[in-house]
Design an enzyme around this catalytic site. Structure first.
Site, PDB file in Angstrom:
ATOM      1  N   GLY A 134       0.795  -1.225   0.000  1.00 54.43           N
ATOM      2  CA  GLY A 134       0.000   0.000   0.000  1.00 54.43           C
ATOM      3  C   GLY A 134       0.826   1.273   0.000  1.00 54.43           C
ATOM      4  O   GLY A 134       1.398   1.647   1.037  1.00 54.43           O
ATOM      5  N   SER A 142       0.242   9.591  -8.347  1.00 57.92           N
ATOM      6  CA  SER A 142       1.566   9.920  -8.896  1.00 57.92           C
ATOM      7  C   SER A 142       2.394  10.672  -7.856  1.00 57.92           C
ATOM      8  O   SER A 142       3.608  10.512  -7.764  1.00 57.92           O
ATOM      9  CB  SER A 142       1.403  10.799 -10.138  1.00 57.92           C
ATOM     10  OG  SER A 142       0.599  10.164 -11.090  1.00 57.92           O
ATOM     11  N   ILE A 167      -5.478  -0.883  -3.922  1.00 57.82           N
ATOM     12  CA  ILE A 167      -4.458  -1.832  -3.460  1.00 57.82           C
ATOM     13  C   ILE A 167      -4.800  -3.258  -3.921  1.00 57.82           C
ATOM     14  O   ILE A 167      -5.853  -3.809  -3.573  1.00 57.82           O
ATOM     15  CB  ILE A 167      -4.316  -1.783  -1.917  1.00 57.82           C
ATOM     16  CG1 ILE A 167      -4.055  -0.334  -1.469  1.00 57.82           C
ATOM     17  CG2 ILE A 167      -3.204  -2.727  -1.456  1.00 57.82           C
ATOM     18  CD1 ILE A 167      -2.896   0.381  -2.152  1.00 57.82           C
ATOM     19  N   ARG A 278     -10.140 -16.255 -41.292  1.00 56.54           N
ATOM     20  CA  ARG A 278     -11.292 -15.446 -41.715  1.00 56.54           C
ATOM     21  C   ARG A 278     -11.153 -15.069 -43.204  1.00 56.54           C
ATOM     22  O   ARG A 278     -10.127 -14.509 -43.601  1.00 56.54           O
ATOM     23  CB  ARG A 278     -11.357 -14.175 -40.858  1.00 56.54           C
ATOM     24  CG  ARG A 278     -12.427 -13.183 -41.244  1.00 56.54           C
ATOM     25  CD  ARG A 278     -13.800 -13.686 -40.865  1.00 56.54           C
ATOM     26  NE  ARG A 278     -14.813 -12.667 -41.105  1.00 56.54           N
ATOM     27  CZ  ARG A 278     -16.111 -12.907 -41.026  1.00 56.54           C
ATOM     28  NH1 ARG A 278     -16.553 -14.119 -40.714  1.00 56.54           N
ATOM     29  NH2 ARG A 278     -16.979 -11.951 -41.245  1.00 56.54           N
ATOM     30  N   GLN A 346      -9.338  -4.761 -34.097  1.00 62.60           N
ATOM     31  CA  GLN A 346      -9.639  -4.300 -35.460  1.00 62.60           C
ATOM     32  C   GLN A 346      -9.566  -5.464 -36.458  1.00 62.60           C
ATOM     33  O   GLN A 346     -10.406  -5.589 -37.348  1.00 62.60           O
ATOM     34  CB  GLN A 346      -8.646  -3.178 -35.851  1.00 62.60           C
ATOM     35  CG  GLN A 346      -9.050  -2.389 -37.071  1.00 62.60           C
ATOM     36  CD  GLN A 346     -10.339  -1.593 -36.842  1.00 62.60           C
ATOM     37  OE1 GLN A 346     -10.701  -1.285 -35.727  1.00 62.60           O
ATOM     38  NE2 GLN A 346     -11.037  -1.309 -37.928  1.00 62.60           N
ATOM     39  N   ILE A 347      -8.556  -6.307 -36.294  1.00 59.77           N
ATOM     40  CA  ILE A 347      -8.399  -7.454 -37.210  1.00 59.77           C
ATOM     41  C   ILE A 347      -9.564  -8.432 -37.068  1.00 59.77           C
ATOM     42  O   ILE A 347      -9.988  -9.053 -38.042  1.00 59.77           O
ATOM     43  CB  ILE A 347      -7.016  -8.130 -36.971  1.00 59.77           C
ATOM     44  CG1 ILE A 347      -5.907  -7.207 -37.502  1.00 59.77           C
ATOM     45  CG2 ILE A 347      -6.949  -9.517 -37.612  1.00 59.77           C
ATOM     46  CD1 ILE A 347      -4.496  -7.639 -37.181  1.00 59.77           C
ATOM     47  N   GLY A 349     -12.554  -7.518 -36.460  1.00 60.68           N
ATOM     48  CA  GLY A 349     -13.795  -6.852 -36.867  1.00 60.68           C
ATOM     49  C   GLY A 349     -14.845  -6.936 -35.770  1.00 60.68           C
ATOM     50  O   GLY A 349     -14.517  -6.844 -34.576  1.00 60.68           O
ATOM     51  N   GLY A 350     -16.099  -7.159 -36.169  1.00 56.53           N
ATOM     52  CA  GLY A 350     -17.201  -7.201 -35.200  1.00 56.53           C
ATOM     53  C   GLY A 350     -17.025  -8.282 -34.156  1.00 56.53           C
ATOM     54  O   GLY A 350     -17.401  -8.115 -32.983  1.00 56.53           O
ATOM     55  N   GLU A 373       1.720   1.239 -11.171  1.00 50.10           N
ATOM     56  CA  GLU A 373       3.150   1.416 -10.820  1.00 50.10           C
ATOM     57  C   GLU A 373       3.761   2.602 -11.547  1.00 50.10           C
ATOM     58  O   GLU A 373       4.924   2.560 -11.977  1.00 50.10           O
ATOM     59  CB  GLU A 373       3.936   0.119 -11.040  1.00 50.10           C
ATOM     60  CG  GLU A 373       3.436  -0.973 -10.109  1.00 50.10           C
ATOM     61  CD  GLU A 373       4.389  -2.123  -9.940  1.00 50.10           C
ATOM     62  OE1 GLU A 373       5.613  -1.914 -10.008  1.00 50.10           O
ATOM     63  OE2 GLU A 373       3.897  -3.243  -9.730  1.00 50.10           O
TER      64      GLU A 373
HETATM   65  C1  LIG Z   1      -5.760  -2.138 -11.047  1.00 53.37           C
HETATM   66  C2  LIG Z   1      -4.836  -1.276 -10.221  1.00 53.37           C
HETATM   67  C3  LIG Z   1      -4.000  -1.877  -9.292  1.00 53.37           C
HETATM   68  C4  LIG Z   1      -3.174  -1.084  -8.481  1.00 53.37           C
HETATM   69  N1  LIG Z   1      -2.424  -1.689  -7.502  1.00 53.37           N
HETATM   70  C5  LIG Z   1      -1.760  -0.899  -6.608  1.00 53.37           C
HETATM   71  C6  LIG Z   1      -1.112  -1.492  -5.476  1.00 53.37           C
HETATM   72  O1  LIG Z   1      -1.124  -2.718  -5.292  1.00 53.37           O
HETATM   73  N2  LIG Z   1      -0.498  -0.669  -4.593  1.00 53.37           N
HETATM   74  C7  LIG Z   1      -0.456   0.690  -4.745  1.00 53.37           C
HETATM   75  O2  LIG Z   1       0.112   1.377  -3.890  1.00 53.37           O
HETATM   76  N3  LIG Z   1      -1.054   1.280  -5.824  1.00 53.37           N
HETATM   77  C8  LIG Z   1      -1.714   0.519  -6.741  1.00 53.37           C
HETATM   78  N4  LIG Z   1      -2.354   1.101  -7.821  1.00 53.37           N
HETATM   79  C9  LIG Z   1      -2.336   2.561  -7.945  1.00 53.37           C
HETATM   80  C10 LIG Z   1      -1.542   3.073  -9.165  1.00 53.37           C
HETATM   81  O3  LIG Z   1      -0.174   2.923  -8.951  1.00 53.37           O
HETATM   82  C11 LIG Z   1      -1.981   4.537  -9.381  1.00 53.37           C
HETATM   83  O4  LIG Z   1      -3.291   4.494  -9.894  1.00 53.37           O
HETATM   84  C12 LIG Z   1      -1.062   5.277 -10.328  1.00 53.37           C
HETATM   85  O5  LIG Z   1       0.196   5.488  -9.748  1.00 53.37           O
HETATM   86  C13 LIG Z   1      -1.645   6.639 -10.757  1.00 53.37           C
HETATM   87  O6  LIG Z   1      -2.109   7.373  -9.663  1.00 53.37           O
HETATM   88  P1  LIG Z   1      -3.579   8.017  -9.706  1.00 53.37           P
HETATM   89  O7  LIG Z   1      -4.499   6.925 -10.120  1.00 53.37           O
HETATM   90  O8  LIG Z   1      -3.844   8.681  -8.411  1.00 53.37           O
HETATM   91  O9  LIG Z   1      -3.530   9.077 -10.883  1.00 53.37           O
HETATM   92  P2  LIG Z   1      -3.046  10.615 -10.766  1.00 53.37           P
HETATM   93  O10 LIG Z   1      -1.723  10.670 -10.084  1.00 53.37           O
HETATM   94  O11 LIG Z   1      -4.152  11.427 -10.195  1.00 53.37           O
HETATM   95  O12 LIG Z   1      -2.844  10.995 -12.306  1.00 53.37           O
HETATM   96  C14 LIG Z   1      -3.904  11.453 -13.139  1.00 53.37           C
HETATM   97  C15 LIG Z   1      -3.303  11.851 -14.481  1.00 53.37           C
HETATM   98  O13 LIG Z   1      -2.393  12.949 -14.282  1.00 53.37           O
HETATM   99  C16 LIG Z   1      -1.131  12.627 -14.821  1.00 53.37           C
HETATM  100  N5  LIG Z   1      -0.063  13.234 -14.004  1.00 53.37           N
HETATM  101  C17 LIG Z   1       0.072  13.224 -12.646  1.00 53.37           C
HETATM  102  N6  LIG Z   1       1.194  13.846 -12.284  1.00 53.37           N
HETATM  103  C18 LIG Z   1       1.813  14.251 -13.434  1.00 53.37           C
HETATM  104  C19 LIG Z   1       3.022  14.909 -13.734  1.00 53.37           C
HETATM  105  N7  LIG Z   1       3.880  15.314 -12.773  1.00 53.37           N
HETATM  106  N8  LIG Z   1       3.341  15.152 -15.033  1.00 53.37           N
HETATM  107  C20 LIG Z   1       2.493  14.757 -16.030  1.00 53.37           C
HETATM  108  N9  LIG Z   1       1.336  14.110 -15.807  1.00 53.37           N
HETATM  109  C21 LIG Z   1       1.005  13.852 -14.529  1.00 53.37           C
HETATM  110  C22 LIG Z   1      -1.055  11.107 -14.763  1.00 53.37           C
HETATM  111  O14 LIG Z   1      -0.092  10.603 -15.675  1.00 53.37           O
HETATM  112  C23 LIG Z   1      -2.483  10.737 -15.134  1.00 53.37           C
HETATM  113  O15 LIG Z   1      -2.628  10.777 -16.524  1.00 53.37           O
HETATM  114  C24 LIG Z   1      -3.154   0.330  -8.655  1.00 53.37           C
HETATM  115  C25 LIG Z   1      -3.987   0.918  -9.627  1.00 53.37           C
HETATM  116  C26 LIG Z   1      -4.833   0.137 -10.388  1.00 53.37           C
HETATM  117  C27 LIG Z   1      -5.735   0.811 -11.363  1.00 53.37           C
END
Ligand SMILES: Cc1cc2nc3c(=O)[nH]c(=O)nc-3n(C[C@H](O)[C@H](O)[C@H](O)COP(=O)(O)OP(=O)(O)OC[C@H]3O[C@@H](n4cnc5c(N)ncnc54)[C@H](O)[C@@H]3O)c2cc1C
Length: 389
Positions: A134, A142, A167, A278, A346-347, A349-350, A373
């Site tokens: 977590g 991010s 998580i 196909r 796309q390849i 199709g429907g 990640e």
């Molecule tokens: C299925 C799934 C499993 C996951 N598993 C885990 C896990 O086990 N543990 C864990 O800790 N997390 C996990 N995550 C979380 C994942 O790592 C985050 O969703 C990811 O890091 C993006 O954070 P956010 O969703 O808050 O997007 P945000 O940070 O809010 O980003 C939104 C948009 O803004 C852009 N952005 C943000 N900052 C910048 C910047 N400085 N420059 C340019 N663009 C930017 C991003 O690229 C994105 O397009 C998981 C997510 C999913 C969907």
């Protein structure tokens, strides 16, 4: 998807015996245990926990863990091969296997004390226990360094309050590595990592996400309400958690790159086969240049992704810095997965738009690779910082 390996400084493009063995083992296992049920798991969002216990019996829940702690004792080449082969069948299983191995288990393997390793690694590496990790919070993805979950010292304990979201295995995980704030906001040395077992008072899972893809991989909230954790559950020293997490992600991104590579290969396999079967205008659709050139681009991009992924794996095996290379591999392989899955639909199709064929699932699953990640934008940040310094 056994691929490139390297030894004595020489790049060897032929898979090793171990890689070939792992590929075949997963093909057989997948045909028996995954293919018959994976669309049901996808429809119902079931996390097939028994499957992961079986993967543990095959050594795939502790691929990188040394044998002395109950693991398979392999390196990153074998690890990448395993994730790519699983994801070639079902990306959800590849994602969960990657999160368990690289994040929770990987963090403990890299930063836990000997006592902590002996306590947790054998259970995780054999698949008896499922691990979660977590870092992400509702308002800090991010920007994870600005996390709000706090861990306040109280004698020999820390008291955790806050929430993590998205998580993987937040509900089914037996143990979670959690990074929480012990210092002031904005200080990268103000966060600390803890190992927290399911059942600890004040530690609960929350909402399970209803997702576009990767639906058999469980994604939930973790909630901490005055959760008391003994200081012996801390990894390393206070303040090291965020730096540890960044190092864990350097390795983890290779696994997401492998996930993208496997999804791309699975979508390509299906599209190639279908294009020869196909017929339209009295010929197989593969005879149309519009289709055969698409297949050529898909195959070329997959090979390029493979080279980047195995290069990052090779550097990691050698203990060299991989921040830039793992970010490059993840960025490229993820974007290739999305593009190849799109072209595969796309390849078809429907028919590609229906659940009768596998490509619509690859299309939905692939998108996660550009987000989890660290998004593609964050990978570009890591790469650009590295090449501009
Ligand atoms: C299925 C799934 C499993 C996951 N598993 C885990 C896990 O086990 N543990 C864990 O800790 N997390 C996990 N995550 C979380 C994942 O790592 C985050 O969703 C990811 O890091 C993006 O954070 P956010 O969703 O808050 O997007 P945000 O940070 O809010 O980003 C939104 C948009 O803004 C852009 N952005 C943000 N900052 C910048 C910047 N400085 N420059 C340019 N663009 C930017 C991003 O690229 C994105 O397009 C998981 C997510 C999913 C969907």
């Amino acid at each position: 998807m056994a691929g490139v390996q390297a030894s004595s400084g020489q790049v060897d493009f032929h898979p090793s015996e171990n890689q070939l063995m792992i590929s075949q083992m997963i093909k057989d296992f997948g045909a028996r245990e995954m293919r018959p049920k994976m669309m049901e798991w996808d429809e119902s969002q079931e996390f097939p926990i028994d499957l992961f216990h079986k993967l543990g019996e095959l050594g795939l829940m502790g691929v990188l863990v040394p044998e002395e702690y109950g693991g398979a004792g392999f390196g990153y080449h074998e690890y990448v091969t395993a994730i790519a082969e699983l994801s070639r069948i079902d990306g959800s299983i590849g994602l969960s296997m990657a999160a368990h191995n690289s994040l929770c288990t990987g963090h403990i393997l890299s930063f836990a004390s000997e006592e902590q390793k002996r306590k947790y690694l054998p259970k995780l590496a054999t698949g008896e226990w499922i691990g979660a990790w977590g870092l992400t919070e509702p308002n800090t993805g991010s920007d994870a360094g600005n996390m709000k979950t706090t861990a306040v010292r109280d004698g020999d304990h820390y008291i955790l309050n806050g929430a993590k979201n998205f998580i993987t295995h937040g509900r089914s995980g037996n143990v979670a590595v959690v990074i929480a704030r012990t210092g002031v906001p904005g200080d990268s040395r103000g966060m600390t990592s803890f190992i927290i077992e399911k059942g600890t008072k004040g530690f609960a899972s929350g909402r399970k996400e209803n997702k576009l893809g990767m639906r058999a991989s469980e994604t939930t909230e973790l909630i901490f309400t005055d959760c008391r954790v003994h200081k012996s559950q801390m990894m390393g020293s206070e303040g090291e958690g965020f730096v540890q997490a960044l190092k864990v992600l350097d390795g983890g991104r290779i696994s997401i790159a492998a996930l993208g590579l496997g999804i791309a290969q699975g979508a390509f396999d299906a599209a190639l086969k279908y294009s020869k079967e196909r017929h339209q205008f009295n010929q197989p659709i593969s005879a149309f240049q519009g289709i055969s050139f698409k297949l050529a681009d898909m195959a070329t991009n997959i090979e390029a992704a493979k080279l980047l992924v195995y290069r990052a794996a090779d550097l990691k095996n050698k203990g060299l810095s991989v921040s830039k290379e793992s970010a490059m591999a993840k960025l490229f392989a993820s974007e290739v997965a999305v593009k190849v899955a799109d072209d595969a639909v796309q390849i078809f199709g429907g028919y590609g738009y229906t659940k009768d064929y596998p490509v619509e699932k690859f299309y939905r699953d692939a998108k996660l690779c550009t987000i989890g990640e660290g998004t593609s934008e964050i990978q570009k940040l890591v790469i650009s910082r590295s090449i501009l310094k």
